[in-house]
Each structure stands twice: as structure tokens, then as C-alpha cells.
Design a protein around this motif. Structure first.
Motif, PDB file in Angstrom:
ATOM      1  N   LEU A 259      56.073  53.669  18.719  1.00 45.50           N
ATOM      2  CA  LEU A 259      54.859  53.699  19.074  1.00 45.50           C
ATOM      3  C   LEU A 259      53.803  53.815  18.031  1.00 45.50           C
ATOM      4  N   THR A 260      53.029  52.762  18.051  1.00 46.38           N
ATOM      5  CA  THR A 260      52.140  52.516  16.874  1.00 46.38           C
ATOM      6  C   THR A 260      50.869  51.677  17.112  1.00 46.38           C
TER       7      THR A 260
ATOM      8  N   SER B 115      52.286  49.104  20.799  1.00 50.03           N
ATOM      9  CA  SER B 115      50.944  49.582  20.805  1.00 50.03           C
ATOM     10  C   SER B 115      50.532  49.745  22.656  1.00 50.03           C
ATOM     11  N   ILE B 116      49.858  50.703  22.875  1.00 48.74           N
ATOM     12  CA  ILE B 116      49.266  50.630  24.058  1.00 48.74           C
ATOM     13  C   ILE B 116      47.852  50.076  24.241  1.00 48.74           C
ATOM     14  N   GLY B 117      47.202  49.847  23.062  1.00 50.95           N
ATOM     15  CA  GLY B 117      45.842  49.308  23.130  1.00 50.95           C
ATOM     16  C   GLY B 117      45.209  49.440  22.059  1.00 50.95           C
TER      17      GLY B 117
ATOM     18  N   TYR C  80      42.846  51.184  20.152  1.00 54.67           N
ATOM     19  CA  TYR C  80      42.371  52.165  19.748  1.00 54.67           C
ATOM     20  C   TYR C  80      43.626  53.237  19.283  1.00 54.67           C
TER      21      TYR C  80
ATOM     22  N   LEU D 192      45.436  56.452  18.786  1.00 57.24           N
ATOM     23  CA  LEU D 192      45.591  58.011  19.606  1.00 57.24           C
ATOM     24  C   LEU D 192      45.940  58.977  18.484  1.00 57.24           C
TER      25      LEU D 192
END
Ligand code: ADE
Length: 233
Positions: free
Chosen positions: A88-89, A133-135, A137, A139
Motif C-alpha cells: 500500500l503506497t 493506493s486508496i486515493g 492523498y 496517509l
């Protein structure tokens, strides 16, 4: 479906894992989730350090290659089912509903949660993970993104949602690109706001037509990018 989540902060997941829907799915053996503390694979037996300064200088710390590669190799061996390695990145492919549906057809994932400035490039070179990536921005780490991935994916497994719920009608499910219509429950009126009359008269055709119109109106207002060009004006 099995998820092996690899993280420096395993405790972040404890509340999420006992959340009712997920907990029920785990109890029904539809989902298995194992959280692994990356520090256990640290080569530094004294302080369990897993990060170091970047060669060439620059801010922050990087997660070292050796503990991550060894951890993934060991975790893979914990089940005979080969897991797809996901990292996740914010640099990854953007997760959306079609991708979630695609992912739900595989039975095992190893999910790597990043922290700090990311991973040594050799983690990517050696493990060749699927980067997600979930969006757009940034985290503080991949843990919240991992929960998003698990949450969205398990809803696609038959039996995870109760009979009364269904993922088929979801806004973005199975090619749907339309937002949901407004819904109402009792009371019929609150502070002068009444439930639309059409929902109260039991005429199912009229209700379906009203809902379709409202879905379209909402989508045009909020997310015209989802509509084919002719409908978006
Ligand atoms: N880690 C930090 N930011 C992220 C994002 N947007 N998606 C997935 N993982 C992340």
C-alpha cells in the motif's frame, strides 16, 4: 479468503478485527486475517530496529529490505495457498470498485503496510508487489489503507453480507456507475421535512421510477464524471 497483514503497528487492527461484520465473516470461516509484526523479523535483536537513513541523504527513514523480504518469505510458507503480495503506497494503482471485484476472486493476499518515507527500492525489485493506493492523498502509513482494502474486498465474498444486505445494488458494483437514491424511514415527518409521498403509497413501479430519477439526478449533481457524456449535462 485469507489476508496476512504485515505492519509495524499490529495493534491498529485490533478494533477493526472485532467489528461485527468482519467478526461474523471470520467466525463463519469466510475470512481469515493474520496480523504480523514486522519487527519480529528485525536483524537487530536488541532494539528490533527495521528502518535506517537513506543513502545519499534526505529526510526521514526507510524500511530496510532484509526484514521485509524475510518476513514475506516466512509468511508465504504459513499457508500452502500462494498469496499475492500487495504494497500500500500513494504511488500505487488507484483502488476502485472494478479492481476490488477483480481482487475478490483471489483467495490470499499478503498486505505490506508502509511507514516513514517508504521501503528500500529492493523490496519492490525482489518482491514485485502489486502496488495499490486508496486515493490521491498521503496517509501516515498503509494500515488504514489495508483496512479499506480488506473491508471493500470481503463485501464481495458470497455470504459475508447478511441476506438483508447486498453488494449488488452498491453504487459502483458490477459496472454500476450511479449513486444511490435517497432513503427514508420513520417518522414520516421530522421538523417539517416529510417523506416523499410516492414512497408511502405501495406503488412499486412508481417507487422504482422515482428512485431511478433520483439516482440520476444525484449522480448528475455530484459526480457527473460517472455518467456517459450525453447524460451528464
Ligand atoms: N500510504 C500512505 N498513503 C497511502 C495511500 N493514499 N494509499 C495507500 N497507502 C498509503
Amino acid at each position: 479468503m485469507r489476508f496476512d497483514i504485515i505492519t509495524l503497528f499490529p495493534e491498529i487492527f485490533s478494533g477493526y478485527l472485532t467489528q461485527s461484520l468482519l467478526n461474523k465473516a471470520i467466525e463463519a470461516s469466510l475470512v481469515e486475517i493474520f496480523v504480523h509484526d514486522l519487527r519480529k523479523w528485525s536483524t537487530d535483536l536488541k532494539h528490533h530496529k527495521i528502518d535506517d537513513r537513506p543513502f545519499g541523504g534526505g529526510p526521514g527513514m526507510l524500511i530496510c529490505v532484509e526484514p521485509v523480504v524475510r518476513c514475506v518469505e516466512d509468511v508465504q510458507k504459513m499457508s500452502p495457498l500462494e498469496g499475492i503480495v500487495v504494497l500500500l503506497t500513494p504511488q500505487g494503482q488507484r483502488l476502485d470498485q472494478p479492481l476490488v471485484e477483480q481482487l475478490s476472486s483471489h483467495s490470499r493476499y499478503l498486505v505490506l503496510c508502509g511507514r516513514y518515507e517508504g521501503f528500500d527500492q529492493r523490496v519492490l525489485d525482489i518482491l514485485n508487489p502489486m502496488e495499490l493506493s486508496i486515493g490521491d492523498y498521503v496517509l501516515n502509513g498503509g494500515e488504514v489503507a489495508a483496512m479499506v482494502l480488506v473491508d471493500a474486498t470481503i463485501r464481495m465474498i458470497p455470504g459475508v453480507l447478511g441476506d438483508e444486505q447486498s453488494s449488488v445494488d452498491d453504487s459502483f458494483s458490477r459496472g454500476n456507475r450511479i449513486l444511490e437514491f435517497p432513503q427514508y424511514t420513520r417518522p414520516r415527518e421530522f421538523r417539517g421535512l416529510a417523506v416523499p409521498e410516492v414512497l408511502l403509497n405501495g406503488n412499486h413501479e412508481a417507487i422504482a421510477a422515482w428512485r431511478a430519477t433520483e439516482s440520476l439526478r444525484r449522480t448528475a449533481e455530484r459526480r457527473s464524471d460517472l455518467l456517459p457524456p450525453a447524460q451528464s449535462q
